[in-house]
Motif scaffolding. Sequence first.
Motif, short mmCIF file in Angstrom:
data_model
loop_
_atom_site.label_atom_id
_atom_site.label_comp_id
_atom_site.label_asym_id
_atom_site.label_seq_id
_atom_site.Cartn_x
_atom_site.Cartn_y
_atom_site.Cartn_z
N GLN A 141 0.84 -1.20 0.00
CA GLN A 141 0.00 0.00 0.00
C GLN A 141 0.88 1.25 0.00
N PRO A 142 0.68 2.15 -0.94
CA PRO A 142 1.56 3.32 -0.95
C PRO A 142 1.17 4.31 0.13
N VAL A 145 1.92 9.72 -6.14
CA VAL A 145 0.71 10.24 -6.76
C VAL A 145 -0.45 9.44 -6.19
N ARG A 146 -1.44 10.11 -5.66
CA ARG A 146 -2.56 9.40 -5.07
C ARG A 146 -3.56 8.99 -6.14
N THR A 147 -4.25 7.91 -5.88
CA THR A 147 -5.33 7.52 -6.77
C THR A 147 -6.36 8.65 -6.81
N GLY A 148 -6.72 9.07 -8.00
CA GLY A 148 -7.69 10.14 -8.14
C GLY A 148 -7.07 11.52 -8.19
N GLU A 149 -5.77 11.59 -8.07
CA GLU A 149 -5.10 12.89 -8.07
C GLU A 149 -4.41 13.13 -9.41
N ALA A 150 -4.59 14.32 -9.96
CA ALA A 150 -3.91 14.63 -11.22
C ALA A 150 -2.41 14.77 -10.97
N LEU A 151 -1.63 14.48 -12.00
CA LEU A 151 -0.17 14.51 -11.85
C LEU A 151 0.33 15.87 -11.41
N TRP A 188 -3.32 2.29 -5.99
CA TRP A 188 -2.62 3.46 -6.51
C TRP A 188 -2.77 3.49 -8.02
N PRO A 189 -2.43 4.59 -8.68
CA PRO A 189 -2.64 4.66 -10.12
C PRO A 189 -1.83 3.61 -10.85
N GLY A 191 -2.25 12.01 -17.15
CA GLY A 191 -2.61 11.39 -15.89
C GLY A 191 -3.94 11.82 -15.30
N HIS A 200 -7.95 4.83 -12.29
CA HIS A 200 -6.96 5.88 -12.51
C HIS A 200 -5.74 5.26 -13.19
N PRO A 250 4.05 -1.50 -11.84
CA PRO A 250 4.89 -0.37 -11.43
C PRO A 250 4.08 0.68 -10.69
N THR A 251 4.70 1.34 -9.74
CA THR A 251 4.04 2.41 -9.02
C THR A 251 4.51 3.76 -9.56
N VAL A 252 3.79 4.81 -9.19
CA VAL A 252 4.07 6.12 -9.77
C VAL A 252 4.27 7.21 -8.73
N PRO A 293 -7.21 11.76 -13.69
CA PRO A 293 -7.77 10.59 -13.01
C PRO A 293 -8.95 9.97 -13.75
#
Lengths: 243, 243
Positions: A5-6, A66-72, B23-24, B98, B107, A24-26, B100
Amino acid sequence: MTTNQPSDTTEALTATQPRETPWPTVGVSVVIFSIQPGAQQELSVLLVRRNKAPYADQWALPGGWVRTGEALEAAAQRHLHTKAGLTSTYLEQLYTFGRPDRDPREHRIAVAYYALVSSTAAQLPEAQGDREARWFPADQVPTPLAFDHDEILSYALWRLRNKVSYAYVAYQLLPPTFTLADLRKVYEVILGHPLDPTNFRRKVEASGTIVSTGKRVEGGAHRPPQLYRCKLTPDQLLTGPPS
Amino acid sequence: MTTNQPSDTTEALTATQPRETPWPTVGVSVVIFSIQPGAQQELSVLLVRRNKAPYADQWALPGGWVRTGEALEAAAQRHLHTKAGLTSTYLEQLYTFGRPDRDPREHRIAVAYYALVSSTAAQLPEAQGDREARWFPADQVPTPLAFDHDEILSYALWRLRNKVSYAYVAYQLLPPTFTLADLRKVYEVILGHPLDPTNFRRKVEASGTIVSTGKRVEGGAHRPPQLYRCKLTPDQLLTGPPS
DNA sequence: TAAATAGTGTCTCTAAGACATTATGTG
DNA sequence: CACATAATGTCTTAGAGACACTATTTA
Protein backbone atom coordinates in the motif's frame (compact mmCIF):
# COMPACT_ATOMS: atom_id res chain seq x y z
CA MET A 1 -0.51 -7.02 0.37
CA THR A 2 -0.88 -4.18 2.81
CA THR A 3 2.86 -3.62 2.75
CA ASN A 4 2.45 -2.71 -0.87
CA GLN A 5 0.00 0.00 0.00
CA PRO A 6 1.56 3.32 -0.95
CA SER A 7 1.93 5.94 1.74
CA ASP A 8 4.56 8.38 2.77
CA THR A 9 5.70 6.00 5.44
CA THR A 10 6.44 3.27 2.94
CA GLU A 11 9.78 4.93 2.54
CA ALA A 12 10.63 3.85 6.07
CA LEU A 13 11.36 0.40 4.68
CA THR A 14 14.91 -0.46 5.47
CA ALA A 15 15.04 -3.55 3.33
CA THR A 16 16.96 -2.67 0.20
CA GLN A 17 16.20 -5.79 -1.75
CA PRO A 18 13.72 -5.31 -4.56
CA ARG A 19 10.08 -5.93 -3.89
CA GLU A 20 7.77 -7.44 -6.47
CA THR A 21 4.82 -5.16 -6.86
CA PRO A 22 1.94 -6.31 -9.03
CA TRP A 23 2.65 -3.43 -11.38
CA PRO A 24 4.89 -0.37 -11.43
CA THR A 25 4.04 2.41 -9.02
CA VAL A 26 4.07 6.12 -9.77
CA GLY A 27 5.53 9.15 -8.10
CA VAL A 28 6.44 12.69 -9.03
CA SER A 29 9.76 14.49 -8.63
CA VAL A 30 10.08 18.24 -8.85
CA VAL A 31 13.09 20.27 -9.85
CA ILE A 32 12.55 23.66 -8.24
CA PHE A 33 14.51 26.50 -9.77
CA SER A 34 14.98 29.99 -8.46
CA ILE A 35 17.50 32.74 -8.63
CA GLN A 36 18.55 33.49 -5.11
CA PRO A 37 18.50 37.15 -4.22
CA GLY A 38 21.61 38.81 -2.87
CA ALA A 39 25.14 39.12 -4.08
CA GLN A 40 25.93 36.10 -6.23
CA GLN A 41 22.74 35.70 -8.16
CA GLU A 42 22.92 32.14 -9.33
CA LEU A 43 20.49 29.67 -10.70
CA SER A 44 19.59 27.51 -7.73
CA VAL A 45 17.82 24.24 -7.11
CA LEU A 46 16.02 23.15 -3.99
CA LEU A 47 17.05 19.79 -2.57
CA VAL A 48 15.90 17.88 0.50
CA ARG A 49 18.04 15.60 2.57
CA ARG A 50 16.73 12.07 2.88
CA ASN A 51 16.36 10.73 6.39
CA LYS A 52 15.51 7.15 5.48
CA ALA A 53 16.94 4.31 3.46
CA PRO A 54 17.61 3.95 0.66
CA TYR A 55 20.06 6.78 0.07
CA ALA A 56 19.70 7.94 3.67
CA ASP A 57 21.41 11.31 4.30
CA GLN A 58 21.85 11.94 0.60
CA TRP A 59 20.28 14.91 -1.10
CA ALA A 60 17.30 14.34 -3.37
CA LEU A 61 14.68 16.15 -5.36
CA PRO A 62 11.47 16.78 -3.48
CA GLY A 63 8.66 14.52 -4.54
CA GLY A 64 6.51 11.60 -3.55
CA TRP A 65 3.51 9.53 -4.39
CA VAL A 66 0.71 10.24 -6.76
CA ARG A 67 -2.56 9.40 -5.07
CA THR A 68 -5.33 7.52 -6.77
CA GLY A 69 -7.69 10.14 -8.14
CA GLU A 70 -5.10 12.89 -8.07
CA ALA A 71 -3.91 14.63 -11.22
CA LEU A 72 -0.17 14.51 -11.85
CA GLU A 73 0.28 18.24 -11.72
CA ALA A 74 -1.74 18.42 -8.51
CA ALA A 75 0.55 15.84 -6.97
CA ALA A 76 3.55 17.90 -8.01
CA GLN A 77 2.03 21.04 -6.50
CA ARG A 78 1.23 19.18 -3.31
CA HIS A 79 4.78 17.94 -2.81
CA LEU A 80 6.14 21.34 -3.76
CA HIS A 81 4.07 22.73 -0.94
CA THR A 82 4.51 20.12 1.76
CA LYS A 83 8.16 19.29 1.15
CA ALA A 84 9.45 22.72 0.26
CA GLY A 85 6.89 25.12 1.65
CA LEU A 86 6.66 26.84 -1.71
CA THR A 87 3.95 27.72 -4.14
CA SER A 88 4.97 28.00 -7.73
CA THR A 89 3.52 30.08 -10.47
CA TYR A 90 5.05 27.88 -13.10
CA LEU A 91 5.03 24.11 -13.21
CA GLU A 92 5.77 22.11 -16.30
CA GLN A 93 6.07 18.42 -16.95
CA LEU A 94 9.58 17.41 -17.96
CA TYR A 95 9.83 13.73 -18.69
CA THR A 96 8.90 10.41 -17.20
CA PHE A 97 11.70 8.24 -15.90
CA GLY A 98 10.91 4.57 -15.70
CA ARG A 99 14.06 2.47 -15.55
CA PRO A 100 12.98 -0.55 -13.50
CA ASP A 101 16.06 -0.32 -11.27
CA ARG A 102 15.94 3.40 -10.60
CA ASP A 103 14.52 2.69 -7.17
CA PRO A 104 16.09 -0.27 -5.37
CA ARG A 105 12.87 -1.04 -3.50
CA GLU A 106 10.55 -1.58 -6.40
CA HIS A 107 9.75 -0.55 -9.96
CA ARG A 108 8.69 3.00 -9.35
CA ILE A 109 8.09 5.36 -12.23
CA ALA A 110 8.78 9.05 -11.68
CA VAL A 111 6.99 11.75 -13.59
CA ALA A 112 9.37 14.68 -13.36
CA TYR A 113 8.28 18.31 -13.26
CA TYR A 114 10.19 21.52 -13.02
CA ALA A 115 9.01 24.60 -11.22
CA LEU A 116 10.10 28.21 -11.36
CA VAL A 117 9.66 30.33 -8.26
CA SER A 118 10.25 34.06 -8.03
CA SER A 119 13.26 35.25 -6.12
CA THR A 120 11.06 36.95 -3.53
CA ALA A 121 9.06 33.82 -2.75
CA ALA A 122 12.20 31.70 -2.71
CA GLN A 123 13.72 33.22 0.41
CA LEU A 124 11.79 31.33 3.08
CA PRO A 125 12.40 27.58 2.60
CA GLU A 126 14.92 26.07 5.06
CA ALA A 127 13.94 23.49 7.65
CA GLN A 128 10.60 22.47 6.21
CA GLY A 129 8.90 19.86 8.33
CA ASP A 130 11.34 17.30 9.60
CA ARG A 131 13.57 17.22 6.59
CA GLU A 132 16.41 19.58 5.87
CA ALA A 133 15.81 21.61 2.70
CA ARG A 134 18.40 23.79 1.01
CA TRP A 135 19.06 25.80 -2.10
CA PHE A 136 22.12 24.77 -4.08
CA PRO A 137 23.67 26.45 -7.09
CA ALA A 138 22.41 24.40 -10.01
CA ASP A 139 25.87 23.46 -11.16
CA GLN A 140 27.23 22.68 -7.71
CA VAL A 141 24.83 20.16 -6.28
CA PRO A 142 26.19 17.58 -3.84
CA THR A 143 26.57 14.71 -6.25
CA PRO A 144 25.66 11.99 -6.35
CA LEU A 145 22.04 12.72 -5.59
CA ALA A 146 19.71 9.93 -4.54
CA PHE A 147 18.17 7.61 -7.13
CA ASP A 148 18.53 8.89 -10.70
CA HIS A 149 18.03 12.47 -9.60
CA ASP A 150 21.29 13.62 -11.13
CA GLU A 151 19.94 12.60 -14.49
CA ILE A 152 16.62 14.30 -13.85
CA LEU A 153 18.34 17.47 -12.76
CA SER A 154 20.60 17.70 -15.76
CA TYR A 155 17.69 17.12 -18.06
CA ALA A 156 15.78 19.88 -16.31
CA LEU A 157 18.71 22.24 -16.71
CA TRP A 158 18.96 21.43 -20.37
CA ARG A 159 15.25 22.03 -20.83
CA LEU A 160 15.28 25.31 -18.97
CA ARG A 161 18.26 26.59 -20.95
CA ASN A 162 16.51 25.58 -24.09
CA LYS A 163 13.15 26.97 -23.19
CA VAL A 164 14.45 30.32 -22.05
CA SER A 165 15.65 30.98 -25.56
CA TYR A 166 12.27 30.55 -27.21
CA ALA A 167 9.68 31.24 -24.52
CA TYR A 168 9.08 33.92 -21.94
CA VAL A 169 9.77 31.87 -18.85
CA ALA A 170 12.33 34.22 -17.33
CA TYR A 171 9.67 36.46 -15.83
CA GLN A 172 8.60 33.60 -13.56
CA LEU A 173 11.90 33.88 -11.72
CA LEU A 174 11.56 37.60 -11.01
CA PRO A 175 9.51 39.63 -8.57
CA PRO A 176 6.52 41.52 -10.01
CA THR A 177 8.61 44.57 -10.83
CA PHE A 178 12.16 44.49 -12.06
CA THR A 179 14.70 46.43 -14.06
CA LEU A 180 15.97 45.51 -17.47
CA ALA A 181 19.29 44.67 -15.88
CA ASP A 182 17.51 42.22 -13.56
CA LEU A 183 15.82 40.56 -16.47
CA ARG A 184 19.03 40.39 -18.43
CA LYS A 185 20.77 38.87 -15.43
CA VAL A 186 18.22 36.05 -15.39
CA TYR A 187 19.02 35.21 -18.99
CA GLU A 188 22.74 35.44 -18.38
CA VAL A 189 22.59 33.20 -15.34
CA ILE A 190 20.55 30.56 -17.12
CA LEU A 191 22.40 30.66 -20.39
CA GLY A 192 25.77 30.97 -18.74
CA HIS A 193 27.13 33.78 -20.86
CA PRO A 194 26.86 37.58 -20.91
CA LEU A 195 24.41 39.35 -23.20
CA ASP A 196 24.81 42.69 -24.89
CA PRO A 197 22.67 45.13 -22.88
CA THR A 198 21.92 47.15 -26.00
CA ASN A 199 20.60 44.33 -28.11
CA PHE A 200 18.86 42.75 -25.16
CA ARG A 201 16.88 45.90 -24.54
CA ARG A 202 15.91 46.16 -28.15
CA LYS A 203 14.61 42.62 -28.34
CA VAL A 204 12.70 42.73 -25.11
CA GLU A 205 11.10 46.05 -25.97
CA ALA A 206 10.19 44.80 -29.42
CA SER A 207 8.54 41.75 -27.89
CA GLY A 208 6.03 43.94 -26.10
CA THR A 209 6.12 41.79 -22.99
CA ILE A 210 7.10 44.49 -20.54
CA VAL A 211 5.55 47.79 -19.48
CA SER A 212 7.26 50.54 -17.60
CA THR A 213 5.72 51.21 -14.21
CA GLY A 214 6.97 54.80 -14.38
CA LYS A 215 8.86 54.25 -11.14
CA ARG A 216 12.58 54.00 -10.77
CA VAL A 217 14.90 52.18 -8.44
CA GLU A 218 16.01 54.45 -5.62
CA GLY A 219 19.17 54.41 -3.55
CA GLY A 220 21.52 53.36 -6.32
CA ALA A 221 24.83 55.09 -6.58
CA HIS A 222 24.17 56.25 -10.11
CA ARG A 223 21.58 56.81 -12.72
CA PRO A 224 18.53 54.87 -11.56
CA PRO A 225 16.93 52.42 -13.97
CA GLN A 226 13.23 52.13 -14.68
CA LEU A 227 11.07 49.49 -13.05
CA TYR A 228 9.10 47.32 -15.43
CA ARG A 229 6.21 44.96 -15.08
CA CYS A 230 5.62 41.85 -17.17
CA LYS A 231 2.72 42.02 -19.57
CA LEU A 232 2.31 38.67 -21.26
CA THR A 233 -0.49 38.04 -23.67
CA PRO A 234 -1.58 34.40 -23.93
CA ASP A 235 -0.04 33.93 -27.35
CA GLN A 236 3.27 35.27 -26.14
CA LEU A 237 3.61 32.60 -23.49
CA LEU A 238 4.97 30.14 -25.98
CA THR A 239 7.19 31.94 -28.41
CA GLY A 240 9.93 34.17 -27.59
CA PRO A 241 12.84 36.27 -26.74
CA PRO A 242 16.63 36.72 -26.40
CA SER A 243 19.33 34.15 -26.81
CA MET B 1 -7.39 -8.27 -5.32
CA THR B 2 -6.68 -10.57 -8.19
CA THR B 3 -9.01 -8.56 -10.38
CA ASN B 4 -6.63 -5.69 -9.98
CA GLN B 5 -3.83 -7.73 -11.38
CA PRO B 6 -2.80 -6.12 -14.65
CA SER B 7 -2.84 -8.26 -17.74
CA ASP B 8 -3.95 -7.85 -21.27
CA THR B 9 -7.22 -9.51 -20.42
CA THR B 10 -8.08 -6.99 -17.76
CA GLU B 11 -9.57 -4.95 -20.55
CA ALA B 12 -12.28 -7.57 -20.86
CA LEU B 13 -13.99 -5.96 -17.90
CA THR B 14 -17.37 -4.81 -18.94
CA ALA B 15 -18.15 -2.89 -15.79
CA THR B 16 -17.77 0.79 -16.58
CA GLN B 17 -17.97 2.08 -13.05
CA PRO B 18 -14.70 3.28 -11.61
CA ARG B 19 -12.65 0.84 -9.64
CA GLU B 20 -10.61 1.89 -6.65
CA THR B 21 -7.07 0.71 -7.19
CA PRO B 22 -4.61 1.11 -4.35
CA TRP B 23 -2.62 3.46 -6.51
CA PRO B 24 -2.64 4.66 -10.12
CA THR B 25 -1.66 2.14 -12.76
CA VAL B 26 0.58 2.78 -15.74
CA GLY B 27 0.31 2.09 -19.44
CA VAL B 28 1.87 3.33 -22.63
CA SER B 29 0.20 4.69 -25.77
CA VAL B 30 2.00 5.01 -29.05
CA VAL B 31 1.26 7.42 -31.87
CA ILE B 32 2.70 5.73 -34.95
CA PHE B 33 3.41 8.04 -37.85
CA SER B 34 4.28 7.13 -41.40
CA ILE B 35 3.94 8.56 -44.83
CA GLN B 36 2.01 6.07 -46.86
CA PRO B 37 3.55 5.24 -50.22
CA GLY B 38 1.54 5.66 -53.37
CA ALA B 39 -0.34 8.49 -54.91
CA GLN B 40 -1.55 10.75 -52.12
CA GLN B 41 1.40 10.81 -49.82
CA GLU B 42 -0.06 11.94 -46.57
CA LEU B 43 1.06 11.89 -43.01
CA SER B 44 -0.70 8.89 -41.53
CA VAL B 45 -1.36 7.46 -38.10
CA LEU B 46 -1.99 3.86 -37.17
CA LEU B 47 -5.11 3.19 -35.12
CA VAL B 48 -6.61 -0.01 -33.77
CA ARG B 49 -10.27 -0.70 -33.29
CA ARG B 50 -11.26 -1.61 -29.76
CA ASN B 51 -13.22 -4.80 -29.37
CA LYS B 52 -14.06 -4.44 -25.69
CA ALA B 53 -15.67 -1.93 -23.38
CA PRO B 54 -15.10 0.79 -22.64
CA TYR B 55 -15.20 2.53 -25.99
CA ALA B 56 -15.91 -0.75 -27.78
CA ASP B 57 -15.71 -0.42 -31.57
CA GLN B 58 -14.07 2.98 -31.37
CA TRP B 59 -10.65 3.63 -32.74
CA ALA B 60 -7.76 4.04 -30.37
CA LEU B 61 -4.02 4.40 -30.22
CA PRO B 62 -2.17 1.12 -29.82
CA GLY B 63 -0.80 0.62 -26.35
CA GLY B 64 -1.19 -1.31 -23.14
CA TRP B 65 0.35 -2.13 -19.82
CA VAL B 66 3.82 -1.54 -18.58
CA ARG B 67 5.04 -4.67 -16.86
CA THR B 68 6.87 -4.63 -13.59
CA GLY B 69 10.55 -4.68 -14.40
CA GLU B 70 10.02 -3.43 -17.92
CA ALA B 71 11.45 -0.12 -19.12
CA LEU B 72 8.92 2.34 -20.52
CA GLU B 73 10.46 2.45 -23.95
CA ALA B 74 10.61 -1.35 -24.03
CA ALA B 75 6.91 -1.47 -23.26
CA ALA B 76 6.23 0.97 -26.08
CA GLN B 77 8.31 -1.14 -28.48
CA ARG B 78 6.52 -4.28 -27.37
CA HIS B 79 3.05 -2.87 -28.01
CA LEU B 80 4.23 -1.37 -31.28
CA HIS B 81 5.24 -4.84 -32.28
CA THR B 82 2.37 -6.94 -30.95
CA LYS B 83 -0.46 -4.54 -31.70
CA ALA B 84 0.76 -3.12 -34.98
CA GLY B 85 3.26 -5.65 -36.26
CA LEU B 86 5.80 -2.91 -36.75
CA THR B 87 9.30 -2.21 -35.65
CA SER B 88 10.27 1.39 -35.43
CA THR B 89 13.63 2.98 -35.84
CA TYR B 90 12.53 6.04 -33.97
CA LEU B 91 10.64 6.15 -30.71
CA GLU B 92 10.44 9.19 -28.51
CA GLN B 93 8.61 9.91 -25.31
CA LEU B 94 5.95 12.58 -25.73
CA TYR B 95 4.20 13.36 -22.52
CA THR B 96 2.51 11.63 -19.63
CA PHE B 97 -1.23 11.94 -19.35
CA GLY B 98 -2.61 11.39 -15.89
CA ARG B 99 -6.09 12.88 -15.53
CA PRO B 100 -7.77 10.59 -13.01
CA ASP B 101 -10.90 10.27 -15.15
CA ARG B 102 -9.19 9.61 -18.45
CA ASP B 103 -10.04 5.93 -18.12
CA PRO B 104 -13.51 5.22 -16.75
CA ARG B 105 -12.37 1.97 -15.16
CA GLU B 106 -9.65 3.27 -12.91
CA HIS B 107 -6.96 5.88 -12.51
CA ARG B 108 -4.61 4.81 -15.23
CA ILE B 109 -1.68 6.95 -16.24
CA ALA B 110 -0.54 6.82 -19.85
CA VAL B 111 3.02 7.52 -20.88
CA ALA B 112 2.66 8.54 -24.51
CA TYR B 113 5.29 7.88 -27.15
CA TYR B 114 5.44 8.63 -30.81
CA ALA B 115 7.11 6.47 -33.41
CA LEU B 116 8.23 7.13 -36.94
CA VAL B 117 8.27 4.23 -39.38
CA SER B 118 9.67 4.30 -42.87
CA SER B 119 7.24 4.19 -45.73
CA THR B 120 8.61 0.84 -46.89
CA ALA B 121 8.11 -0.84 -43.52
CA ALA B 122 4.70 0.73 -43.13
CA GLN B 123 3.02 -1.19 -45.91
CA LEU B 124 2.29 -4.44 -44.13
CA PRO B 125 0.09 -3.69 -41.09
CA GLU B 126 -3.62 -4.49 -41.60
CA ALA B 127 -5.37 -7.19 -39.62
CA GLN B 128 -2.86 -7.66 -36.88
CA GLY B 129 -3.88 -10.34 -34.42
CA ASP B 130 -7.57 -10.18 -33.65
CA ARG B 131 -7.92 -6.46 -33.79
CA GLU B 132 -8.46 -4.39 -36.88
CA ALA B 133 -5.60 -1.99 -37.52
CA ARG B 134 -5.62 0.80 -40.10
CA TRP B 135 -3.70 3.78 -41.29
CA PHE B 136 -5.60 7.06 -41.25
CA PRO B 137 -4.53 10.45 -42.59
CA ALA B 138 -3.36 12.30 -39.52
CA ASP B 139 -5.89 15.07 -39.95
CA GLN B 140 -8.80 12.80 -40.77
CA VAL B 141 -9.00 10.35 -37.92
CA PRO B 142 -12.39 8.97 -36.96
CA THR B 143 -13.08 11.27 -34.02
CA PRO B 144 -13.78 10.91 -31.27
CA LEU B 145 -11.10 8.40 -30.48
CA ALA B 146 -11.27 6.30 -27.33
CA PHE B 147 -10.19 7.75 -23.99
CA ASP B 148 -8.22 11.00 -24.31
CA HIS B 149 -6.49 9.77 -27.44
CA ASP B 150 -7.61 12.77 -29.48
CA GLU B 151 -5.66 14.94 -27.13
CA ILE B 152 -2.63 12.69 -27.28
CA LEU B 153 -2.74 12.62 -31.05
CA SER B 154 -2.96 16.36 -31.46
CA TYR B 155 -0.11 16.83 -29.07
CA ALA B 156 1.95 14.33 -31.04
CA LEU B 157 1.19 16.16 -34.26
CA TRP B 158 2.19 19.44 -32.71
CA ARG B 159 5.43 17.93 -31.46
CA LEU B 160 6.28 16.32 -34.78
CA ARG B 161 5.63 19.54 -36.70
CA ASN B 162 7.78 21.35 -34.23
CA LYS B 163 10.57 18.85 -34.17
CA VAL B 164 10.85 18.52 -37.90
CA SER B 165 11.86 22.15 -38.08
CA TYR B 166 14.84 21.83 -35.78
CA ALA B 167 15.90 18.19 -35.92
CA TYR B 168 16.59 15.65 -38.62
CA VAL B 169 13.66 13.36 -37.97
CA ALA B 170 12.32 13.36 -41.52
CA TYR B 171 14.77 10.68 -42.64
CA GLN B 172 13.08 8.20 -40.31
CA LEU B 173 10.00 8.31 -42.51
CA LEU B 174 11.85 7.52 -45.71
CA PRO B 175 13.33 4.35 -47.16
CA PRO B 176 17.14 4.04 -47.05
CA THR B 177 17.54 5.79 -50.38
CA PHE B 178 15.45 8.67 -51.61
CA THR B 179 15.47 11.67 -53.88
CA LEU B 180 15.58 15.27 -52.76
CA ALA B 181 12.00 15.60 -53.95
CA ASP B 182 11.02 12.71 -51.68
CA LEU B 183 12.66 14.36 -48.73
CA ARG B 184 11.07 17.68 -49.51
CA LYS B 185 7.70 16.01 -49.77
CA VAL B 186 8.10 14.70 -46.22
CA TYR B 187 8.65 18.19 -44.92
CA GLU B 188 5.78 19.57 -46.94
CA VAL B 189 3.40 16.90 -45.75
CA ILE B 190 4.32 17.40 -42.10
CA LEU B 191 4.46 21.16 -42.18
CA GLY B 192 1.41 21.47 -44.36
CA HIS B 193 2.80 23.96 -46.84
CA PRO B 194 4.99 23.85 -49.94
CA LEU B 195 8.70 24.54 -49.78
CA ASP B 196 10.89 26.16 -52.37
CA PRO B 197 12.86 23.34 -54.03
CA THR B 198 15.81 25.64 -54.60
CA ASN B 199 16.23 26.79 -51.04
CA PHE B 200 15.40 23.37 -49.71
CA ARG B 201 18.20 21.81 -51.67
CA ARG B 202 20.63 24.45 -50.50
CA LYS B 203 19.86 23.94 -46.84
CA VAL B 204 19.89 20.17 -46.94
CA GLU B 205 23.15 20.08 -48.86
CA ALA B 206 24.70 22.58 -46.49
CA SER B 207 23.66 20.43 -43.55
CA GLY B 208 25.84 17.60 -44.77
CA THR B 209 23.29 14.99 -43.76
CA ILE B 210 22.91 13.36 -47.13
CA VAL B 211 25.29 11.64 -49.52
CA SER B 212 24.63 10.87 -53.13
CA THR B 213 24.61 7.17 -53.88
CA GLY B 214 25.62 7.94 -57.45
CA LYS B 215 22.54 6.13 -58.68
CA ARG B 216 19.53 7.70 -60.27
CA VAL B 217 15.86 6.88 -60.36
CA GLU B 218 15.00 4.96 -63.51
CA GLY B 219 11.78 4.78 -65.44
CA GLY B 220 10.70 8.35 -64.91
CA ALA B 221 9.27 10.24 -67.81
CA HIS B 222 11.88 12.94 -67.59
CA ARG B 223 15.22 13.91 -66.24
CA PRO B 224 15.98 11.38 -63.51
CA PRO B 225 16.93 12.68 -60.05
CA GLN B 226 19.78 11.39 -57.94
CA LEU B 227 19.28 8.91 -55.14
CA TYR B 228 20.63 9.98 -51.77
CA ARG B 229 21.40 8.22 -48.54
CA CYS B 230 21.15 9.73 -45.08
CA LYS B 231 24.41 10.29 -43.29
CA LEU B 232 23.76 11.60 -39.83
CA THR B 233 26.57 12.25 -37.42
CA PRO B 234 25.64 11.97 -33.75
CA ASP B 235 25.73 15.71 -33.16
CA GLN B 236 23.44 16.31 -36.10
CA LEU B 237 20.67 14.23 -34.59
CA LEU B 238 19.50 17.10 -32.45
CA THR B 239 19.90 20.30 -34.36
CA GLY B 240 18.59 20.92 -37.71
CA PRO B 241 17.20 21.67 -41.05
CA PRO B 242 14.51 23.32 -43.21
CA SER B 243 11.42 25.08 -42.10
C1' DT C 1 12.69 19.62 -80.16
C1' DA C 2 9.13 19.99 -76.71
C1' DA C 3 8.03 19.00 -72.16
C1' DA C 4 9.14 18.39 -67.61
C1' DT C 5 11.74 18.10 -63.78
C1' DA C 6 16.71 18.59 -61.91
C1' DG C 7 19.77 21.74 -60.42
C1' DT C 8 22.41 26.75 -60.24
C1' DG C 9 23.03 31.68 -59.45
C1' DT C 10 21.61 35.99 -57.64
C1' DC C 11 18.98 39.47 -55.27
C1' DT C 12 16.42 41.34 -51.29
C1' DC C 13 15.05 41.73 -46.73
C1' DT C 14 15.24 40.86 -41.98
C1' DA C 15 17.20 40.09 -37.67
C1' DA C 16 21.22 39.25 -34.75
C1' DG C 17 25.22 40.95 -33.00
C1' DA C 18 29.18 44.40 -32.43
C1' DC C 19 30.07 48.64 -30.99
C1' DA C 20 30.29 53.89 -30.93
C1' DT C 21 27.70 57.46 -28.91
C1' DT C 22 24.63 60.16 -26.08
C1' DA C 23 21.78 60.85 -21.77
C1' DT C 24 21.08 61.27 -16.89
C1' DG C 25 21.43 60.23 -12.47
C1' DT C 26 24.71 60.29 -7.78
C1' DG C 27 28.95 61.40 -5.20
C1' DC D 1 32.78 67.82 -12.52
C1' DA D 2 33.81 62.90 -12.52
C1' DC D 3 31.94 58.68 -12.83
C1' DA D 4 28.90 54.96 -13.67
C1' DT D 5 25.17 53.05 -15.55
C1' DA D 6 20.93 53.86 -18.60
C1' DA D 7 19.45 54.31 -23.08
C1' DT D 8 19.93 55.37 -28.30
C1' DG D 9 21.74 54.93 -32.99
C1' DT D 10 24.36 52.85 -36.68
C1' DC D 11 26.99 49.39 -39.14
C1' DT D 12 28.08 44.63 -40.53
C1' DT D 13 26.99 40.10 -41.51
C1' DA D 14 24.53 35.65 -41.94
C1' DG D 15 20.58 33.40 -43.29
C1' DA D 16 15.84 32.89 -45.17
C1' DG D 17 13.11 33.34 -48.95
C1' DA D 18 11.80 34.82 -53.80
C1' DC D 19 12.73 34.00 -58.28
C1' DA D 20 15.13 34.11 -62.88
C1' DC D 21 17.90 31.05 -65.23
C1' DT D 22 20.47 26.87 -67.00
C1' DA D 23 20.95 21.65 -67.54
C1' DT D 24 19.60 17.09 -68.77
C1' DT D 25 16.80 13.45 -69.60
C1' DT D 26 12.60 11.03 -72.11
C1' DA D 27 8.90 10.95 -75.44
